[in-house]
Design an enzyme around this catalytic site. Structure first.
Site, PDB file in Angstrom:
ATOM      1  N   ASP A 269       0.561  -1.178  -0.184  1.00  0.00           N
ATOM      2  CA  ASP A 269       0.159  -0.316  -0.394  1.00  0.00           C
ATOM      3  C   ASP A 269       1.258   1.286   0.236  1.00  0.00           C
ATOM      4  O   ASP A 269       2.534   0.713  -0.011  1.00  0.00           O
ATOM      5  CB  ASP A 269      -0.637   0.227   1.137  1.00  0.00           C
ATOM      6  CG  ASP A 269      -2.368   0.843   0.853  1.00  0.00           C
ATOM      7  OD1 ASP A 269      -2.419   2.140  -0.319  1.00  0.00           O
ATOM      8  OD2 ASP A 269      -3.173   0.410   1.708  1.00  0.00           O
TER       9      ASP A 269
HETATM   10  C1  NOJ Z   1      -4.175   3.855   0.082  1.00  0.00           C
HETATM   11  C2  NOJ Z   1      -4.733   2.894   0.335  1.00  0.00           C
HETATM   12  O1  NOJ Z   1      -4.860   2.320   1.297  1.00  0.00           O
HETATM   13  C3  NOJ Z   1      -5.268   2.138  -0.993  1.00  0.00           C
HETATM   14  O2  NOJ Z   1      -6.255   1.498  -1.846  1.00  0.00           O
HETATM   15  C4  NOJ Z   1      -5.001   2.767  -1.939  1.00  0.00           C
HETATM   16  O3  NOJ Z   1      -4.968   1.718  -3.431  1.00  0.00           O
HETATM   17  C5  NOJ Z   1      -3.440   3.908  -2.041  1.00  0.00           C
HETATM   18  N1  NOJ Z   1      -4.024   4.256  -1.256  1.00  0.00           N
HETATM   19  C6  NOJ Z   1      -3.474   4.047  -3.638  1.00  0.00           C
HETATM   20  O4  NOJ Z   1      -4.035   4.978  -4.066  1.00  0.00           O
END
Ligand code: NOJ
Length: 742
Positions: A269
């Protein structure tokens, strides 16, 4: 000059990847497995773009996220291909969660269709639009089971149930990825694993999940996504049982690769690798990068200063093996090769516009929304409204006219002008023959802490503080009083759901309930429309309003779907993908809990509130009427390991053609573990014409009857007596019994 082997399309992706890998320096390898954010802060856009472009040019970035414009995609791709040493194309990723330009209902609403076909079709359109603008990979679906509606990201998933969640996960992967041809994108189920169990529903908080819950509840949707061929998985931020998911070797390797059989690449993530240091797990960035990689994480998603940039140091210090880096790089290169990016790196900028504005996409968005609405209550056949008998309709509530809120969270590339709100939809549908009077009524208070997505989205409408609540409330009540019927739209703003949007209560924000009370007191019949991504406290409405329709955030053409349903052009058939508690104090409340020591008292556990949910899992009414009969088993006695078939007749005893979601639940009376009172093991959404009957069949065998037991620390199937119920919700009462012998 001979063409290098990695450029030869006659070779397999694996052979080409090996050749290319042998040409890369250690720094270039680290670069291939590093993914940069492209411009997240509009204030610093130029500077960030420069940093990312420089990283691409010098081989320090193999992937970029948050590009959503075809010309930018091509420009970055050109830098990678023409200016970097090996000309390796970039893999461009983005959060395509429920549409790119055409916005479909939010994922929890997709789950409420209980229709894998509908969901697959919707996500295939999202994929087509994404690919048209140069996106190769979506960070979706979110397959985290959510059992605590205080957690804002419940809106992004499929709710509380592993079997529904698995079916929805697989359908989304199929829709996004298809055959990975030029109209598809790589799917990345997330967040591996257990993110939905954040303590207290507080986003990013640590999760403590027992092995039995992990195997029986949290992992099945990931297994289904992997089985459907997902090319990517995203690791979660939080600590799972004390070890950060993104640095957890057992989770990322033993479970994901060895047990679930995943063979794609794992991305972290955003900033989750650097966060291993923040979470006081890794000593420094070098340690963070080395441990994440060694745990099985292949690509780091980062804002700046990637931990993977320190991998060469870590190799030199003997803290990670270069072979482990090679494995990760190879997986990423294979993904690029399989997508055909070495042959076709660019997108057609001119054609992309007609793809994202295709009218058939909008039509599908509307049809999908129609299938997702859940009729929670409908006394005295209040709905559908008969337009021929109405002279005036009051439409009350800011959300009824908010284009941005109608779309829901997690959309960035929409055109707000294309949105049909509920007010627009009703006006369009009712034409000139019925007077539609709108009053925004009370404001919906803003978030105490602004959402970090708001700066990405200039279209966020916020009016709460700019108007006089008291005067607007009086006007709304007056408009309702003067009308034949009041459609009152309540809910939460889109940025009150989603990431970083935990809620401490399930109350409707602001004075929405008070306003509803005053409208109800006028005696004008009320149709309550609820726009949320989570259950909210509807106790007053359930007692005092005769019709309640849950519409989620229904997307670009959501208002048309809501109007068509309210006026009976469409018969609702959506069902709740979660248990709807009465009050936040009920949380967490699930239908699939075990029997207690005092079974008779199960519905009487609180002294200050009813112990039953407001609406059960799987609930959803119809304008049609269904009768279930003739429940039968091919074999009423089977041996462990054998299968039978459950059959039921579903009759539509009304004068309307309609869909029904037929649900199969089981419970085993004794065995190695205590098992849930009820457990969904099958469902089918079927269309039954007025006056007709459909026979529905479900397989029932080891897949449905076995489970992971903490007593044996493995999967078991018991010789036992199994109760079976089939019906239109988890409260189904048509039952039979299956004997399973050893
Ligand atoms: C944080 C989020 O938890 C995730 O779901 C997302 O894909 C990423 N940011 C990228 O935007």
């Amino acid at each position: 000059m001979t063409v290098p082997a990695f450029r030869d399309p006659a070779l397999t992706p694996e052979q080409r990847a090996d050749d290319l890998l042998s040409r890369l320096t250690l720094e270039e390898k680290a670069g291939q497995i590093t993914q940069y954010f492209y411009v997240i802060d509009p204030e610093a856009a130029d500077e960030q773009a420069r940093v990312v472009e420089d990283a691409i040019r010098t081989g320090r970035a193999g992937s970029v996220l948050f590009v959503r414009d075809a010309s930018v995609a091509n420009r970055l791709q050109r830098i990678a291909i023409e200016e970097s040493r090996h000309g390796i194309p970039l893999l461009l990723g983005f959060d395509v969660i429920h549409g790119l330009r055409t916005i479909f209902p939010v994922p929890i609403a997709l789950a409420a269709t209980w229709s894998p076909e509908v969901i697959e079709r919707a996500q295939s359109v999202a994929a087509r639009e994404a690919r048209a603008v140069g996106i190769h990979w979506t960070f979706a679906p979110m397959v985290d089971i959510a059992r605590d509606p205080r957690w804002g990201r419940m809106v992004e998933g499929a709710g509380e149930d592993p079997v529904l969640g698995a079916a929805v996960a697989a359908a989304q992967v199929r829709g996004f990825q298809g055959d990975l041809s030029a109209e598809h994108v790589i799917a990345g189920p997330k967040h591996f694993a257990g993110y939905g169990a954040a303590r207290g529903g507080r986003d990013y908080d640590d999760a403590e999940i027992s092995d039995s819950e992990l195997w029986n509840v949290y992992l099945p949707p990931f297994q289904a996504a992997v089985d459907a061929g997902a090319g990517n998985v995203m690791s979660a931020y939080m600590d799972l049982n004390g070890v950060p998911a993104s640095g957890n070797n057992w989770l990322l390797t033993d479970v994901l690769r060895d047990h679930l059989g995943f063979d794609g690449f794992v991305v972290s993530d955003a900033d989750a690798v650097r966060s291993l240091r923040t979470q006081h797990f890794a000593r420094d960035l070098t340690d963070a990068g080395a441990r994440a990689l060694s745990a099985g994480l292949d690509m780091e998603m980062c804002m700046a200063d990637p931990a993977f940039g320190h991998l060469p140091e870590a190799v030199a210090a003997g803290r990670v093996a270069e072979a482990a880096i090679d494995t990760a790089v190879r997986r990423v290169l294979i993904a690029k090769l399989r997508m055909g990016l070495f042959e076709n790196p660019f997108t057609d900028e001119v054609a992309s516009t007609s793809v994202v504005t295709a009218p058939e996409h909008k039509a599908l968005a509307r049809a999908t929304a129609e299938q997702s609405l859940v009729l929670l209550k409908n006394d005295a056949q209040t709905l559908p409204l008969d337009a021929a008998r109405l002279a005036s309709v009051a439409v009350i509530g800011q959300l009824a006219a908010s284009k941005r809120d109608t779309l829901g969270p997690w959309v960035f590339d929409h055109d707000t002008e294309e949105v049909v709100t509920i007010l627009d939809g009703l006006r369009q549908r009712l034409g000139d023959s019925v007077a539609v009077e709108y009053a925004p009524g009370v404001g919906i208070p803003r978030r105490l802490v602004p959402s970090f997505f708001d700066n990405q989205d200039p279209s966020v409408e916020e009016t709460a503080d700019d108007h006089d609540d008291e005067a607007e409330l009086r006007r709304a009540v007056g408009v309702a009083e003067a009308s034949d019927v009041a459609v009152v739209v309540v809910g939460q703003r889109q940025n009150q759901a989603g990431e970083f949007a935990s809620a401490s209560t399930l109350d409707l924000p602001g004075r929405q309930v008070e306003q509803l009370e005053r409208i109800v007191a006028t005696g004008t019949p009320v149709v309550l429309v609820v726009m949320t991504g989570r259950p909210v406290d509807l106790r007053f409405a359930e007692k005092n309003v005769s019709a309640i329709l849950q519409v989620w955030y229904p997307g670009t053409r959501g208002g048309e779907a809501v109007a068509a349903t309210i006026l009976g052009d469409v018969t609702p058939a959506g069902k709740l993908p979660f248990t709807w508690p009465r009050h936040v104090g009920h949380v967490p409340m699930i239908y699939s809990h075990n029997r207690t020591f005092k079974p008779a008292d199960q519905g009487r556990r609180y002294w200050d509130e009813e112990s039953t949910p407001l609406y059960v899992f799987g609930h959803g009414l119809s304008y049609a009427r269904f009768e279930y009969s003739n429940l039968r088993l091919d074999a009423e006695r089977i041996r462990v390991g054998q299968s039978t078939v459950v059959t039921v007749d579903v009759s539509n005893v009304s004068t309307r053609d309609a869909d029904e979601v037929v649900q199969l639940y089981i419970h085993q009376r004794y065995g190695t573990s205590s098992r849930p009172l009820r457990q969904l093991v099958g469902f089918q959404r079927v269309t039954v014409e007025a006056g007709n009957m459909r026979t529905v069949r479900f397989p029932l065998g080891p897949d449905e009857l076995s489970y992971w037991s903490a007593a044996t620390r493995g999967r078991v199937q018991d010789a036992t007596t199994v109760d079976i119920w089939v019906g239109g919700s988890s409260a189904a009462d048509l039952g039979t019994v299956l004997e399973v012998t050893g």
